[in-house]
Design a protein around this motif. Structure first.
Motif, PDB file in Angstrom:
ATOM      1  N   HIS A   1       0.818  -1.220   0.000  1.00 36.11           N
ATOM      2  CA  HIS A   1       0.000   0.000   0.000  1.00 36.11           C
ATOM      3  C   HIS A   1       0.849   1.266   0.000  1.00 36.11           C
ATOM      4  CE1 HIS A   1      -3.856  -2.023   1.802  1.00 36.11           C
ATOM      5  NE2 HIS A   1      -3.420  -2.601   0.694  1.00 36.11           N
ATOM      6  N   ILE A   2       2.178   1.136   0.141  1.00 34.11           N
ATOM      7  CA  ILE A   2       3.054   2.301   0.296  1.00 34.11           C
ATOM      8  C   ILE A   2       3.501   2.831  -1.059  1.00 34.11           C
ATOM      9  CG2 ILE A   2       5.252   3.134   1.209  1.00 34.11           C
ATOM     10  CD1 ILE A   2       4.977   1.099   3.472  1.00 34.11           C
ATOM     11  N   VAL A   3       3.288   4.130  -1.253  1.00 34.92           N
ATOM     12  CA  VAL A   3       3.791   4.851  -2.426  1.00 34.92           C
ATOM     13  C   VAL A   3       4.857   5.827  -1.941  1.00 34.92           C
ATOM     14  CG1 VAL A   3       3.228   6.484  -4.268  1.00 34.92           C
ATOM     15  CG2 VAL A   3       1.614   4.656  -3.677  1.00 34.92           C
ATOM     16  N   LEU A   4       6.029   5.777  -2.544  1.00 39.91           N
ATOM     17  CA  LEU A   4       7.107   6.694  -2.188  1.00 39.91           C
ATOM     18  C   LEU A   4       7.079   7.890  -3.134  1.00 39.91           C
ATOM     19  CD1 LEU A   4       9.995   4.133  -1.583  1.00 39.91           C
ATOM     20  CD2 LEU A   4       8.747   5.432   0.151  1.00 39.91           C
ATOM     21  N   TYR A   5       7.079   9.091  -2.544  1.00 35.84           N
ATOM     22  CA  TYR A   5       7.073  10.323  -3.337  1.00 35.84           C
ATOM     23  C   TYR A   5       8.260  11.169  -2.900  1.00 35.84           C
ATOM     24  CZ  TYR A   5       5.054  14.193  -6.046  1.00 35.84           C
ATOM     25  OH  TYR A   5       4.835  15.174  -6.981  1.00 35.84           O
ATOM     26  N   GLY A   6       9.100  11.541  -3.864  1.00 42.19           N
ATOM     27  CA  GLY A   6      10.232  12.405  -3.574  1.00 42.19           C
ATOM     28  C   GLY A   6      10.163  13.672  -4.382  1.00 42.19           C
ATOM     29  N   ARG A   7      10.510  14.775  -3.759  1.00 43.27           N
ATOM     30  CA  ARG A   7      10.557  16.072  -4.431  1.00 43.27           C
ATOM     31  C   ARG A   7      11.976  16.611  -4.334  1.00 43.27           C
ATOM     32  NH1 ARG A   7       7.106  20.831  -4.510  1.00 43.27           N
ATOM     33  NH2 ARG A   7       8.323  22.492  -5.479  1.00 43.27           N
ATOM     34  N   SER A   8      12.622  16.903  -5.468  1.00 39.73           N
ATOM     35  CA  SER A   8      13.943  17.510  -5.502  1.00 39.73           C
ATOM     36  C   SER A   8      14.940  16.668  -4.696  1.00 39.73           C
ATOM     37  CB  SER A   8      13.849  18.950  -4.989  1.00 39.73           C
ATOM     38  OG  SER A   8      15.038  19.663  -5.209  1.00 39.73           O
ATOM     39  N   LEU A   9      15.524  17.207  -3.634  1.00 38.60           N
ATOM     40  CA  LEU A   9      16.463  16.435  -2.813  1.00 38.60           C
ATOM     41  C   LEU A   9      15.835  15.139  -2.320  1.00 38.60           C
ATOM     42  CD1 LEU A   9      19.274  16.559  -1.163  1.00 38.60           C
ATOM     43  CD2 LEU A   9      17.788  17.202   0.746  1.00 38.60           C
ATOM     44  N   GLY A  10      14.539  15.189  -1.993  1.00 39.74           N
ATOM     45  CA  GLY A  10      13.861  14.012  -1.477  1.00 39.74           C
ATOM     46  C   GLY A  10      13.751  12.873  -2.462  1.00 39.74           C
ATOM     47  N   THR A  11      13.967  13.154  -3.766  1.00 40.49           N
ATOM     48  CA  THR A  11      13.900  12.075  -4.746  1.00 40.49           C
ATOM     49  C   THR A  11      15.012  11.056  -4.538  1.00 40.49           C
ATOM     50  OG1 THR A  11      15.187  13.346  -6.393  1.00 40.49           O
ATOM     51  CG2 THR A  11      12.782  13.548  -6.476  1.00 40.49           C
ATOM     52  N   SER A  12      16.154  11.512  -4.052  1.00 38.48           N
ATOM     53  CA  SER A  12      17.247  10.569  -3.800  1.00 38.48           C
ATOM     54  C   SER A  12      16.884   9.594  -2.688  1.00 38.48           C
ATOM     55  CB  SER A  12      18.522  11.333  -3.423  1.00 38.48           C
ATOM     56  OG  SER A  12      19.038  12.041  -4.525  1.00 38.48           O
ATOM     57  N   LEU A  13      16.289  10.098  -1.616  1.00 37.03           N
ATOM     58  CA  LEU A  13      15.908   9.227  -0.501  1.00 37.03           C
ATOM     59  C   LEU A  13      14.812   8.264  -0.921  1.00 37.03           C
ATOM     60  CD1 LEU A  13      15.879  11.820   2.420  1.00 37.03           C
ATOM     61  CD2 LEU A  13      17.791  10.516   1.492  1.00 37.03           C
ATOM     62  N   ALA A  14      13.824   8.784  -1.683  1.00 36.07           N
ATOM     63  CA  ALA A  14      12.741   7.915  -2.143  1.00 36.07           C
ATOM     64  C   ALA A  14      13.267   6.818  -3.058  1.00 36.07           C
ATOM     65  CB  ALA A  14      11.680   8.751  -2.859  1.00 36.07           C
ATOM     66  N   ALA A  15      14.180   7.159  -3.969  1.00 36.04           N
ATOM     67  CA  ALA A  15      14.741   6.171  -4.893  1.00 36.04           C
ATOM     68  C   ALA A  15      15.572   5.138  -4.148  1.00 36.04           C
ATOM     69  CB  ALA A  15      15.582   6.871  -5.958  1.00 36.04           C
ATOM     70  N   TRP A  16      16.342   5.590  -3.155  1.00 35.32           N
ATOM     71  CA  TRP A  16      17.151   4.645  -2.377  1.00 35.32           C
ATOM     72  C   TRP A  16      16.261   3.642  -1.656  1.00 35.32           C
ATOM     73  CZ3 TRP A  16      17.691   3.492   2.863  1.00 35.32           C
ATOM     74  CH2 TRP A  16      18.797   2.689   3.185  1.00 35.32           C
ATOM     75  N   LEU A  17      15.178   4.136  -1.050  1.00 32.35           N
ATOM     76  CA  LEU A  17      14.254   3.231  -0.366  1.00 32.35           C
ATOM     77  C   LEU A  17      13.613   2.253  -1.342  1.00 32.35           C
ATOM     78  CD1 LEU A  17      12.376   5.450   2.243  1.00 32.35           C
ATOM     79  CD2 LEU A  17      13.837   3.473   2.714  1.00 32.35           C
TER      80      LEU A  17
END
Length: 269
Positions: free
Chosen positions: A142-158
Motif C-alpha cells: 500500500h506504500i507509495v514513495l514520493y520524492g521532491r527535488s532532494l527528497g527524490t534521492s531518498l525515495a529512490a534509495w528506499l
C-alpha cells in the motif's frame, strides 16, 4: 628563477587545499536550508492531521500524518532541501483528495525534528527508520514513495532496497555529485559528503516509476531527469511539463494528469 616558481606553486597548492577544505566544511550550509518550527506550531492545510515523532539514532523526526476513510494507499513524502512541514504540508491535499493517507517527515534540524544532518549514510538510515515506522502501520504493497527535488534521492534509495507499490519523483536529482561537478568542477568528488547518486539506486528499483519534470527548471535541469530515466529498468512514465520550473509544477494541468494516471482521479466529496 626556479625557487620563486616553486614558492608560487606551493602558494597555489596551499590555496587550493584551503579552498577545498572550506567547501568540505560548508557542505551542510550549501545543501540544506532548514526552517525551525517551535513546539505548538499549527499545521493547517484544511484537513485534520496527526503529529508523530519517529525515533532515529540520536534524534527524533517530526512527521505529519493525514488520514482518510478507507484509504487507497499511503504516500510517504520526502520534501526538498528548504523549509519545513509548515510549508510542505500544503501539498498533502493533492494526495488526500485522491483517497490516500499521507505521511510527511522533516529531516534532522528541520521543523520540530531534533539533531542535525552530518553525512549521507545518516540521511539514508533515517529514511529507512521512517519506512520501518510505516510498515508497522501499513502493508508494504500500500506504500507509495514520493520524492521532491532532494527528497527524490531518498525515495529512490528506499525503493531500491524495499518493495513499495510505486515510486513518484518530482524534479529528480541525477545526483548531487553531478550538480557539484557543474558548480564546483575543481572540487574532487571524493570530498563530497552527500553525493546522493540517485542514478545508481534507481537501476535496482522494480516497482513502477513516475518522473515529473519541468522543461524550464533552472535548479535541476530536465536533462538530469532524462539521464536518470535512462537508468530506470522498471516500468516508467515520464511527464515533461513545458514551461515548468522547479517549484511551480502544481500550476500546470499536466501535473494533476500525471497524478490521476498514477494514483487515480480525485474522489467525489
Amino acid at each position: 628563477m626556479l625557487k620563486p616558481m616553486v614558492q608560487l606553486l606551493g602558494v597555489i597548492a596551499l590555496g587550493y587545499v584551503l579552498l577545498c577544505a572550506t567547501i568540505y566544511a560548508a557542505q551542510e550550509r550549501l545543501l540544506f536550508f532548514p526552517e525551525y518550527d517551535p513546539p505548538g506550531t499549527q499545521y493547517n492545510v484544511g484537513w485534520p492531521v496527526e503529529e508523530a515523532f519517529i525515533p532515529v539514532e540520536g534524534a527524533t523526526l517530526h512527521a505529519l500524518w493525514f488520514r482518510t476513510t478507507n484509504p487507497a494507499g499511503v504516500i510517504l513524502y520526502f520534501h526538498g532541501n528548504g523549509g519545513s512541514l509548515r510549508s510542505w504540508g500544503a501539498v498533502a491535499p493533492d494526495f488526500i483528495v485522491r483517497g490516500y493517507d499521507v505521511v510527511m517527515v522533516d529531516y534532522r534540524g528541520y521543523g520540530q525534528s531534533s539533531g542535525s544532518i552530518s553525512h549521507e549514510a545518516q540521511l539514508l538510515a533515517d529514511a529507512d527508520a521512517v519506512y520501518d515506522w510505516m510498515l508497522a502501520r501499513y502493508p508494504e504493497e500500500h506504500i507509495v514513495l514520493y520524492g521532491r527535488s532532494l527528497g527524490t534521492s531518498l525515495a529512490a534509495w528506499l525503493a531500491a532496497n524495499r518493495q513499495p507499490r510505486l515510486l513518484l519523483l518530482e524534479s529528480p536529482l541525477y545526483s548531487v555529485e553531478a550538480i557539484a561537478r557543474r558548480q564546483f568542477p575543481w572540487v574532487p568528488s571524493v570530498l563530497l559528503k552527500y553525493p546522493l547518486r540517485t542514478h545508481s539506486w534507481i537501476e535496482r528499483v522494480r516497482c513502477p516509476v513516475v518522473i515529473i519534470h519541468g522543461t524550464d527548471d533552472t535548479i535541476i535541469p530536465i536533462s538530469d531527469g532524462e539521464q536518470l530515466a535512462a537508468h530506470v529498468t522498471a516500468p516508467l512514465a515520464f511527464y515533461r511539463i513545458t514551461g515548468g520550473g522547479h517549484n511551480n509544477l502544481a500550476a500546470f494541468d499536466l501535473y494533476y494528469h500525471a497524478l490521476d494516471i498514477a494514483l487515480g482521479t480525485p474522489r467525489q466529496p
